[in-house]
Write a protein that holds these residues in place. Structure first.
Motif, PDB file in Angstrom:
ATOM      1  N   GLY A 141       0.613  -1.229   0.092  1.00  0.00           N
ATOM      2  CA  GLY A 141       0.153   0.020   0.076  1.00  0.00           C
ATOM      3  C   GLY A 141       0.881   1.180   0.002  1.00  0.00           C
ATOM      4  N   VAL A 142       1.936   1.193  -0.249  1.00  0.00           N
ATOM      5  CA  VAL A 142       2.806   2.376  -0.309  1.00  0.00           C
ATOM      6  C   VAL A 142       2.425   3.209  -1.274  1.00  0.00           C
ATOM      7  CG1 VAL A 142       5.249   3.181  -0.660  1.00  0.00           C
ATOM      8  CG2 VAL A 142       4.992   1.043   0.861  1.00  0.00           C
ATOM      9  N   ALA A 143       2.084   2.575  -2.645  1.00  0.00           N
ATOM     10  CA  ALA A 143       1.916   3.509  -3.479  1.00  0.00           C
ATOM     11  C   ALA A 143       0.477   4.389  -3.246  1.00  0.00           C
ATOM     12  CB  ALA A 143       1.659   2.663  -4.973  1.00  0.00           C
ATOM     13  N   ARG A 144      -0.537   3.611  -2.595  1.00  0.00           N
ATOM     14  CA  ARG A 144      -1.809   4.199  -2.343  1.00  0.00           C
ATOM     15  C   ARG A 144      -1.347   5.379  -1.299  1.00  0.00           C
ATOM     16  NH1 ARG A 144      -6.718  -0.178  -2.708  1.00  0.00           N
ATOM     17  NH2 ARG A 144      -6.502  -0.914  -4.691  1.00  0.00           N
ATOM     18  N   ARG A 145      -0.588   5.227  -0.427  1.00  0.00           N
ATOM     19  CA  ARG A 145      -0.364   6.383   0.479  1.00  0.00           C
ATOM     20  C   ARG A 145       0.161   7.468  -0.034  1.00  0.00           C
ATOM     21  NH1 ARG A 145       2.262   3.921   6.333  1.00  0.00           N
ATOM     22  NH2 ARG A 145       0.595   2.283   6.547  1.00  0.00           N
ATOM     23  N   ILE A 146       1.009   7.314  -0.877  1.00  0.00           N
ATOM     24  CA  ILE A 146       1.455   8.534  -1.895  1.00  0.00           C
ATOM     25  C   ILE A 146       0.091   9.112  -2.523  1.00  0.00           C
ATOM     26  CG2 ILE A 146       2.741   9.021  -3.747  1.00  0.00           C
ATOM     27  CD1 ILE A 146       4.585   6.985  -3.299  1.00  0.00           C
ATOM     28  N   ALA A 147      -0.792   8.497  -3.056  1.00  0.00           N
ATOM     29  CA  ALA A 147      -1.868   8.891  -3.700  1.00  0.00           C
ATOM     30  C   ALA A 147      -2.839   9.561  -2.607  1.00  0.00           C
ATOM     31  CB  ALA A 147      -2.596   7.651  -4.324  1.00  0.00           C
ATOM     32  N   SER A 148      -3.021   9.013  -1.503  1.00  0.00           N
ATOM     33  CA  SER A 148      -3.795   9.561  -0.738  1.00  0.00           C
ATOM     34  C   SER A 148      -3.309  10.923  -0.160  1.00  0.00           C
ATOM     35  CB  SER A 148      -3.920   8.783   0.660  1.00  0.00           C
ATOM     36  OG  SER A 148      -2.722   8.533   1.388  1.00  0.00           O
ATOM     37  N   VAL A 149      -2.104  11.123   0.032  1.00  0.00           N
ATOM     38  CA  VAL A 149      -1.313  12.386   0.411  1.00  0.00           C
ATOM     39  C   VAL A 149      -1.480  13.544  -0.584  1.00  0.00           C
ATOM     40  CG1 VAL A 149       0.672  13.530   0.906  1.00  0.00           C
ATOM     41  CG2 VAL A 149       0.301  11.265   1.988  1.00  0.00           C
ATOM     42  N   LEU A 150      -1.356  12.957  -1.924  1.00  0.00           N
ATOM     43  CA  LEU A 150      -1.685  14.086  -2.991  1.00  0.00           C
ATOM     44  C   LEU A 150      -3.192  14.401  -2.949  1.00  0.00           C
ATOM     45  CD1 LEU A 150       0.129  12.570  -6.212  1.00  0.00           C
ATOM     46  CD2 LEU A 150       0.554  14.569  -5.039  1.00  0.00           C
ATOM     47  N   GLN A 151      -4.049  13.428  -2.699  1.00  0.00           N
ATOM     48  CA  GLN A 151      -5.500  13.958  -2.462  1.00  0.00           C
ATOM     49  C   GLN A 151      -5.781  14.936  -1.429  1.00  0.00           C
ATOM     50  OE1 GLN A 151      -8.163  10.523  -2.808  1.00  0.00           O
ATOM     51  NE2 GLN A 151     -10.002  11.624  -2.942  1.00  0.00           N
ATOM     52  N   LYS A 152      -5.106  14.606  -0.368  1.00  0.00           N
ATOM     53  CA  LYS A 152      -5.330  15.567   0.648  1.00  0.00           C
ATOM     54  C   LYS A 152      -5.001  17.066   0.506  1.00  0.00           C
ATOM     55  CE  LYS A 152      -3.954  15.951   5.584  1.00  0.00           C
ATOM     56  NZ  LYS A 152      -3.059  15.248   6.495  1.00  0.00           N
ATOM     57  N   TYR A 153      -3.886  16.979  -0.241  1.00  0.00           N
ATOM     58  CA  TYR A 153      -3.406  18.214  -0.442  1.00  0.00           C
ATOM     59  C   TYR A 153      -3.602  18.787  -1.800  1.00  0.00           C
ATOM     60  CZ  TYR A 153      -0.580  17.610   3.828  1.00  0.00           C
ATOM     61  OH  TYR A 153      -0.237  17.383   5.116  1.00  0.00           O
ATOM     62  N   GLY A 154      -4.595  18.128  -2.629  1.00  0.00           N
ATOM     63  CA  GLY A 154      -4.955  18.441  -3.879  1.00  0.00           C
ATOM     64  C   GLY A 154      -5.901  19.611  -4.023  1.00  0.00           C
ATOM     65  N   ARG A 155      -5.735  20.712  -3.533  1.00  0.00           N
ATOM     66  CA  ARG A 155      -6.723  21.895  -3.284  1.00  0.00           C
ATOM     67  C   ARG A 155      -5.705  23.112  -3.925  1.00  0.00           C
ATOM     68  NH1 ARG A 155      -7.890  19.025   1.120  1.00  0.00           N
ATOM     69  NH2 ARG A 155      -9.785  18.356   1.283  1.00  0.00           N
ATOM     70  N   GLY A 156      -6.376  24.033  -4.618  1.00  0.00           N
ATOM     71  CA  GLY A 156      -5.788  25.102  -4.954  1.00  0.00           C
ATOM     72  C   GLY A 156      -5.993  25.743  -6.337  1.00  0.00           C
ATOM     73  N   SER A 157      -5.171  26.772  -6.855  1.00  0.00           N
ATOM     74  CA  SER A 157      -5.085  27.100  -8.162  1.00  0.00           C
ATOM     75  C   SER A 157      -4.983  26.317  -9.200  1.00  0.00           C
ATOM     76  CB  SER A 157      -4.241  28.330  -8.123  1.00  0.00           C
ATOM     77  OG  SER A 157      -3.003  28.293  -8.039  1.00  0.00           O
ATOM     78  N   GLU A 158      -5.208  26.574 -10.579  1.00  0.00           N
ATOM     79  CA  GLU A 158      -4.451  25.791 -11.354  1.00  0.00           C
ATOM     80  C   GLU A 158      -3.104  25.589 -11.632  1.00  0.00           C
ATOM     81  OE1 GLU A 158      -4.059  26.691 -16.162  1.00  0.00           O
ATOM     82  OE2 GLU A 158      -6.210  26.410 -15.348  1.00  0.00           O
TER      83      GLU A 158
END
Length: 582
Positions: free
Chosen positions: A75-92
């Motif tokens: 699940g290491v790859a999925r952890r990376i993905a979940s971190v990205l989703q958590k901080y995936g907000r903001g401008s273009e």
């Protein structure tokens, strides 16, 4: 005058290009045929022709693939993905920078296609929940993965160029050789994308097929139904409600993926797929239908992208029998940034097409290892995950890389040792140990290595190198490096970076030796150029992977990719000049 050996090598190279261009043979099978041609022609002794299977590059790749599977399984790859989703907000601009940088960082330690499969679903979800079009994220992410691969030893073309150096008695390239120049390229590419490239990206939102869930219901046609006597194609089921009939049950037989001309009759049972809203309309209206049994089965939908040299290229959906063989129903065909829902069953499939399929999640998972399709591994993993062992898997990977980077043990031994530890520690089951190896890549590399050696041993590399040196006698070493990098990049668009490295590599090394240019710097330039797959979607599987979800057209890649290629090339030359003294 060309020698017999040189003419034979040229003939085999022509046969190689001919098989790639004119046949549907898998590239790994073509590589095996090339190996046999080299052996039968007497260009190399049999032991040398078969030596690719025991070469250090093959051992390194096998260990690397197994370590990567260990990271995925825990699940290491999925952890990376979940971190990205958590901080995936903001401008273009912020999201473009985030996903391009994430692609580059992930590809440092993961196989490029695996990195793309991990990040793609997260990018789609973030785009869906933000005001940023999905087409603004996926192409930068794909290009980030490609440039990230330039900064690590663990890219196939990079490993191959190091192996070619060693075969000539020259020190190979290591992790720290690629990182400085590759890091400069990553920074330059990121700056290009933020300042110019993002303005060239198309604006296309995440498509509807990525946002709804489909259901499957079984209905019976009652006596007196207005649908009775009509063909499936004539009925309102498809034309008005945009529903798909997956199967027809009649007279104790089931017809899967029925053709539009099949007549609907009373007492027939239809298996219908579509959105919950449209299925409710079908049952609530006076069409003379009634539910059978529970009446509903929740389905999942996904897009299967067709990579280059897939076995389904040229075949139609009718010929594939996808529903019968996999339990998945193809309800649409994605091509050139649009989804077609009607009259698609007789359309021959092409590279870069996408099949919009529906089915149970476990049936979709079965395609995760199918080489005919590219599927998001983050959404559908072929095996259950044990996240408790994730820290251990990370530690094993870090240990293997550290031993190699510090030159404490050779890279093949470090990778093989890391692979063994993944199993011993319980991060990977023994059956997954074998399944993790990308045998397509192994046979491709082992099959093509003899041709690469023959190019050198026959004297053809010396002859072509001398011709290049004489032609560019007035140019400096950097100009020659630039010319060979451009040649490599163009060839890689057609036959891929792995094969290109083995064909252009011997020529590049010989040219460097004759000109007095650092052969290791030249090898690094060719390795990097093998990853410059920015101009077309079919130049690299990662591009094909993002093409459908991003709604891209072929011209979108060249529109953004031309500038990306120039920036990457200039950054490469700057890095070689400053860091390698070329």
């Amino acid at each position: 005058m060309l020698s017999t050996a040189e003419l034979t090598v040229i003939g085999i190279i022509c046969a190689l290009f001919g098989m790639i261009a004119l046949t549907r043979l898998k590239i790994e099978l073509i590589a095996v045929i090339v190996l046999l041609l080299v052996a039968f022609s007497g260009l190399l002794p049999t032991t040398d022709a078969l030596a690719g299977f025991s070469s250090s590059v093959v051992i390194t790749l096998m260990g690397f693939f197994i370590i990567m599977r260990g990271l995925e399984q825990t699940g290491v790859a999925r952890r990376i993905a979940s971190v990205l989703q958590k901080y995936g907000r903001g401008s273009e601009a912020k999201l473009i920078a985030l996903y391009m940088a994430a692609g580059a960082m992930t590809s440092l330690i993961m196989y490029n296609v695996a990195a793309g499969a991990v990040l793609l679903p997260v990018a789609v979800r973030v785009a869906r929940n933000s005001e940023v079009p999905i087409s603004k994220l996926l192409l930068p992410m794909s290009f980030g993965i490609l440039v990230g691969g330039m900064a690590t030893y663990l890219t196939t073309a990079n490993i191959l160029m190091s192996e070619l150096l060693l075969s000539r008695g020259i020190d190979g390239l290591g992790m720290l050789d690629f990182l400085p120049v590759g890091g400069l390229i990553v920074l330059a590419s990121l700056a290009y994308m933020l300042l110019l490239g993002r303005h060239l990206l198309p604006e296309r939102r995440a498509r509807k097929h990525n946002t709804y869930q489909l259901e499957m219901r079984q209905v019976r046609v009652r006596a007196g139904s207005p649908l009775a006597g009509k063909s499936i194609g004539e009925s309102i089921i498809k034309s008005e409600l945009d529903l798909t009939v997956a199967a027809v049950r009649r007279d104790n037989e089931t017809i899967y993926e029925p053709k539009p001309r099949i007549k609907i009759k009373s007492d027939h049972e239809l298996v219908v797929v579509g959105s919950e809203e449209q299925l409710d309309k079908l049952l609530e209206a006076d069409y003379g239908l009634s539910s059978v049994g529970e009446g509903t089965a929740l389905m999942e939908s996904t897009l299967l992208m067709i990579p280059s040299r897939s076995g389904v290229i040229g075949r139609t959906l009718s010929e594939l029998k996808l529903y019968r063989d996999t339990g998945l129903l193809a309800v649409g065909l994605w091509r050139q940034a649009s989804i077609q829902y009607t009259n698609v069953r007789s359309v021959p499939l092409r590279v870069g097409d996408g099949l919009l399929v529906v089915g149970q999640g476990e049936d979709i998972e079965q395609l995760a290892d199918n080489r005919n399709f590219l599927l998001s591994a983050s959404a559908y993993a072929p095996h259950p995950m044990d996240s408790r062992r994730a820290p251990l898997a990370i530690a094993i990977t870090a240990l293997a890389l550290a031993l190699a980077v510090l030159n404490l043990v050779p890279m093949p031994i470090a990778m093989l040792g890391g692979a063994a530890l993944m199993v011993i520690s319980g991060c990977l089951a023994m059956e997954d140990f074998y399944a993790a190896v990308e045998w397509r890549v192994i046979f491709l590399v082992a099959g093509m290595l003899p041709l690469s050696l023959a190019i050198t041993d026959s004297g053809l590399a010396d002859r072509l190198g001398a011709l290049l040196v004489n032609s560019l006698s007035g140019a400096g070493g950097l100009a020659v490096v630039a010319g060979l990098a451009l040649l490599t990049m163009l060839v890689a668009q057609v036959i891929g970076g792995q094969v290109t490295a083995l064909l252009v590599g011997p020529l590049a090394i010989n040219t460097a030796l004759q000109m007095g240019v650092d052969a290791r710097a030249m090898a690094l330039a060719v390795a990097v150029a093998c990853s410059m797959a920015f101009l077309t979607p079919i130049a690299h599987p990662v591009n094909i992977l993002v093409m459908g979800p991003g709604g891209y057209k072929f011209r979108d890649f060249s529109k953004v990719g031309i500038g990306m290629t120039l920036v990457t090339l200039l950054a490469l030359l700057l890095g070689l000049s400053l860091l390698w003294g070329v």
